[in-house]
Design an enzyme around this catalytic site. Structure first.
Site, short mmCIF file in Angstrom:
data_model
loop_
_atom_site.label_atom_id
_atom_site.label_comp_id
_atom_site.label_asym_id
_atom_site.label_seq_id
_atom_site.Cartn_x
_atom_site.Cartn_y
_atom_site.Cartn_z
N GLU A 300 0.83 -1.21 0.00
CA GLU A 300 0.00 0.00 0.00
C GLU A 300 0.86 1.26 0.00
O GLU A 300 0.67 2.17 -0.81
CB GLU A 300 -0.92 0.00 1.24
CG GLU A 300 -1.86 1.18 1.30
CD GLU A 300 -3.00 1.04 0.30
OE1 GLU A 300 -3.85 0.15 0.48
OE2 GLU A 300 -3.03 1.81 -0.67
N ASP A 304 1.09 4.02 -2.99
CA ASP A 304 0.57 5.38 -2.77
C ASP A 304 1.65 6.42 -3.05
O ASP A 304 1.41 7.42 -3.74
CB ASP A 304 0.11 5.54 -1.31
CG ASP A 304 -1.11 4.69 -0.98
OD1 ASP A 304 -1.73 4.13 -1.91
OD2 ASP A 304 -1.44 4.56 0.21
N SER A 549 -7.25 1.39 -3.98
CA SER A 549 -6.02 1.90 -3.35
C SER A 549 -5.14 2.62 -4.36
O SER A 549 -4.32 3.46 -3.98
CB SER A 549 -5.21 0.74 -2.77
OG SER A 549 -5.81 0.25 -1.61
N ASP A 592 -17.52 10.35 -18.11
CA ASP A 592 -18.52 9.37 -17.67
C ASP A 592 -18.09 7.96 -18.07
O ASP A 592 -17.69 7.73 -19.21
CB ASP A 592 -19.87 9.73 -18.31
CG ASP A 592 -21.03 9.01 -17.66
OD1 ASP A 592 -20.81 8.32 -16.64
OD2 ASP A 592 -22.16 9.16 -18.16
N ILE A 593 -18.17 7.04 -17.13
CA ILE A 593 -17.88 5.63 -17.41
C ILE A 593 -19.23 4.91 -17.48
O ILE A 593 -20.03 4.99 -16.54
CB ILE A 593 -17.00 5.01 -16.30
CG1 ILE A 593 -15.72 5.82 -16.11
CG2 ILE A 593 -16.68 3.54 -16.62
CD1 ILE A 593 -14.83 5.94 -17.33
N GLY A 611 -24.31 8.91 -16.82
CA GLY A 611 -24.53 9.73 -15.62
C GLY A 611 -23.93 9.05 -14.40
O GLY A 611 -23.26 8.00 -14.50
N ASP A 613 -23.33 6.75 -11.28
CA ASP A 613 -23.78 5.40 -10.93
C ASP A 613 -22.98 4.91 -9.72
O ASP A 613 -21.89 5.41 -9.45
CB ASP A 613 -23.59 4.45 -12.12
CG ASP A 613 -22.16 4.49 -12.66
OD1 ASP A 613 -21.26 3.98 -11.98
OD2 ASP A 613 -21.95 5.06 -13.76
#
Ligand SMILES: *[C@@H]1O[C@H](CO)[C@@H](O)[C@H](O)[C@H]1NC(C)=O
Ligand SMILES: *[C@@H]1O[C@H](CO)[C@@H](O)[C@H](O)[C@H]1NC(C)=O
Ligand SMILES: *[C@@H]1O[C@H](CO)[C@@H](O)[C@H](O)[C@H]1NC(C)=O
Ligand SMILES: *[C@@H]1O[C@H](CO)[C@@H](O)[C@H](O)[C@H]1NC(C)=O
Ligand SMILES: *[C@@H]1O[C@H](CO)[C@@H](O)[C@H](O)[C@H]1NC(C)=O
Ligand SMILES: *[C@@H]1O[C@H](CO)[C@@H](O)[C@H](O)[C@H]1NC(C)=O
Length: 634
Positions: A300, A304, A549, A592-593, A611, A613
């Site tokens: 992690e 990051d 993550s 938008d996906i 839109g 979701d």
């Protein structure tokens, strides 16, 4: 620590005149089941001392969302007029009336005033009681429970407060709160912070890279690099205001980065940063430990920092908030304590079953004082750890959520990864009708803080197989599924009402309403970003990493670029972004996906749609559009 001596006379006066002792009791908090892994051992001994703690309600706290909207909504005259830490402290400190209501009830109940103490920040009242006394005060029974790990915990099933006291108390500890797995006292093992490292939490890996490192963006569908993200989201940006800007990444010890991993990553992908480190802010004994290594300890943090630092380049320092020592670990509340002197809790006022207590009461851990209001929050803070909402009581989650609102008031953007199990909770756990969680549960299980309406929740997308950075992304369906859904704890905030209404009107989910919260509650995620196939240098080799993550620190770096441009233009930071990004001024600003879903709990989860979701939120960032839209705001 202060005693209550100055108040004694007032307390006695109340006792003599009014009859609040006769005030009827009401149920304050109740638990439906004992969490998995715990068994009832026996009734607790009546004479055992028990440190009772009353979390006092904060003044004006019910208005925190309103205040936050005033400084965060683009239509507000106060947009960007963020508060100082002092304003926050003054506005929300518990009132004298609240303190007095609890204190005088305790005095009437036979607790001598020298056993009642108010913490320095006035947030908590602490009572050195016995079990017998606590049972009488709270009309409850305390039991001793043991965990399969050998850990013991004191808890009750429900407790009651007088009607006139209840409005002044958020919650009492120890009581029904049962989430005692986060810290452990086995000194041969490092701490478990926020369940990390633990099963089902943190990013996932498919192992070491089996090929040559990519040298261009032609293989971004298989390997994500800094250049892939730059191409995907238009990240051509050189920071200008680096002296006054900041970006913070939060890590909970024993999770830690390795400098050799950063060097390996930067050496290959950002040579001018080879040898550079984040600016370490140690909280409660936090340090970049190297005793424990492996993907679950370094994955992690390496991820990051490599992507946050790499995207921003050498001129913008990235702050690392390393929280907790290696023995006790830490929780989100320990971090929040460090940022806000009005939240921190002297003498162990946090929930000891949930939060680490410093100085370490057992010895062997961090012996210094708990960090309390001593750390300045960065302008954007990204955290890739989470709970399931159901791990926490409503009171606990609500109180912590309000704390994020206070940071928003101060102009801080708080990002949390939305979870990696689609509509299920961490580790694929789903809810049962009695509120317990198991992998064979059938009800969707929201994560927290994703479900808190005062943070920005980040879901995951991916480049579809055989596609390029120029093709549309889809919801992440490789190794992990983007966390998303509807809160069981928080009602819907006004800023997302119309976006969520529109989703529910056009794409009403085809599930029975007893497996998802169909009341129209707080819905998440808010935005998303790529979360698949990241090349991360971990423990001396490149691995392929997956998860929200990845999405959260990358989104944070992009929002830090927006802050840079605004600061350079003499404007405020973007602060709490949700009211802005859901507003009509920002229509079409995120990409938008519209394909993919987020399976879990034996279902295909929700669909990504046109839109907003509950899979990919409003969509992925596009830096040029973000810069333009935010430069139009004051
Ligand atoms: C950064 O500063 C340079 C030189 O002052 C200027 O030309 C450029 O437009 C600035 N960029 C931004 C994004 O403000
Ligand atoms: C990074 O710098 C170190 C020296 O500080 C050097 O030994 C190493 O080769 C560099 N890494 C890469 C991958 O270039
Ligand atoms: C779910 O799994 C638990 C064990 O983890 C088991 O006791 C329970 O009977 C299972 N429930 C169903 C409905 O299969
Ligand atoms: C991707 O391309 C490879 C070879 O070009 C092909 O074998 C594979 O089926 C394709 N995958 C998809 C999902 O289209
Ligand atoms: C659904 O969410 C609302 C909060 O908006 C909550 O009051 C309600 O209890 C939730 N329903 C279930 C079944 O948890
Ligand atoms: C998702 O879309 C598919 C195909 O249109 C549909 O069959 C399914 O019911 C949708 N899922 C939900 C949860 O509405």
């Amino acid at each position: 620590m202060r005693s209550f001596l100055p108040f004694v006379v007032l307390g006695l006066g109340l006792l003599a005149t009014a009859g609040p002792a006769l005030s009827p009791r009401i149920l304050h908090e109740k638990r439906t089941h004992v969490p998995a892994g715990w068994t009832l051992k026996r009734r607790h001994d009546p004479s055992t001392p028990i440190p009772l703690r009353f979390a006092l309600t904060q003044k004006n706290i019910n208005d925190v969302g309103k205040y936050l909207m005033e400084v965060s909504h683009p239509d507000s005259e106060l947009y960007g007029k963020h508060w100082s830490a002092g304003d926050v402290l003054k506005t929300f400190a518990p009132s004298d009336e609240t303190i007095e209501a609890v204190r005088s009830w305790l005095l009437e109940g036979g607790v001598e005033s020298d056993r009642i103490q108010l913490t320095q920040n006035k947030g908590w009242i602490e009572v050195a009681a016995t079990v017998e006394e606590a049972e009488r005060l709270l009309q409850t029974e305390y039991n001793l429970y043991s965990h399969t790990s050998g850990k013991e915990h004191v808890a009750c099933d429900a407790y009651h407060l007088p009607v006139h006291v209840a409005p002044h108390v958020d919650f009492v500890t120890p009581s029904i709160h049962f989430d005692a797995k986060l810290t452990r006292r086995d000194s041969t093992q490092p701490a478990h912070s926020i369940g990390q490292p633990g099963p089902g939490i943190g990013p996932k890996t498919t192992g070491k890279l089996q090929a040559q490192l990519p040298s261009d963006t032609s293989t971004c569908n298989e390997y994500i690099t800094l250049d892939c993200l730059r191409a995907l989201y238009g990240l051509e940006y050189t920071p200008n205001a680096t002296g006054s800007n900041s970006y913070g990444i939060v890590e909970y010890t024993p999770q830690a980065y390795l400098q050799t991993d950063l060097n390996m990553f930067f050496g290959n992908f950002s040579p001018s940063q080879n040898g550079t480190s984040p600016y370490l802010v140690s909280i409660d004994g936090g340090y970049a430990q190297t005793e424990y290594q492996g993907f679950e300890y370094n994955g992690e943090s390496d991820l990051d920092l490599q992507y946050a630092m790499g995207l921003l380049g050498p001129s913008q320092t990235v702050t690392l908030y390393q929280v907790g020592d290696i023995v006790e670990g830490a929780s989100f509340n320990n971090f929040l304590d460090a940022l806000d002197g009005s939240y921190c809790t002297f003498e162990g006022g946090d929930d000891p079953s949930q939060d680490a207590i410093y100085p370490d009461p057992y010895g062997g851990g961090y012996e210094g004082p708990e960090a309390c209001g001593t750390v300045t929050p960065a302008n954007v803070i990204s955290t890739s750890y989470s709970y399931d909402e159901a791990d926490l009581s409503v009171f606990y989650a609500t109180r912590q959520c309000a704390e994020y609102a206070k940071l928003g008031l101060m102009g801080v953007t708080i990002l949390y990864s939305s979870g990696d199990y689609g509509v299920a909770g961490n580790g694929g756990l789903c809810l049962n009708p009695d509120g317990s969680q198991s992998t064979n549960g059938t009800m969707f299980n929201p994560t927290f803080p994703a479900s808190c309406p005062y943070i920005t929740s980040v879901g995951a997308t991916m480049i579809p197989p055989n596609s390029t950075v120029y093709d549309p992304e889809t919801a992440c369906e490789e190794v992990i599924y983007s966390g998303g859904g509807f809160s069981n704890y928080f009602t819907i905030p006004s800023y997302q009402q119309s976006a969520v209404d529109s989703y529910l009107t056009n794409y009403y989910p085809s599930y029975p309403t007893n497996i998802w919260n169909a009341t129209g509650s707080r819905a998440y995620p808010d935005i998303s970003a790529n979360g698949a196939n990241y090349l991360v240098a971990i423990d001396g080799g490149f691995e392929l990493v997956y998860g929200t993550s990845c999405s959260s620190p990358v989104s944070g770096a992009i929002l830090t670029m927006v802050n840079d441009a605004r600061i350079a233009a003499g404007k405020s930071t973007i602060g709490f972004i949700n009211p802005t990004i859901y507003s009509s001024q920002f229509a079409g600003v995120f990409t938008d996906i519209t394909t993919g879903d987020n399976p879990g709990c034996g279902t295909n989860g929700f669909n990504a749609t046109v839109g907003w979701d509950p899979v990919t939120g409003l969509g992925t960032p596009n830096l040029p559009k973000l810069l333009q839209a935010w430069s139009a705001l004051p």
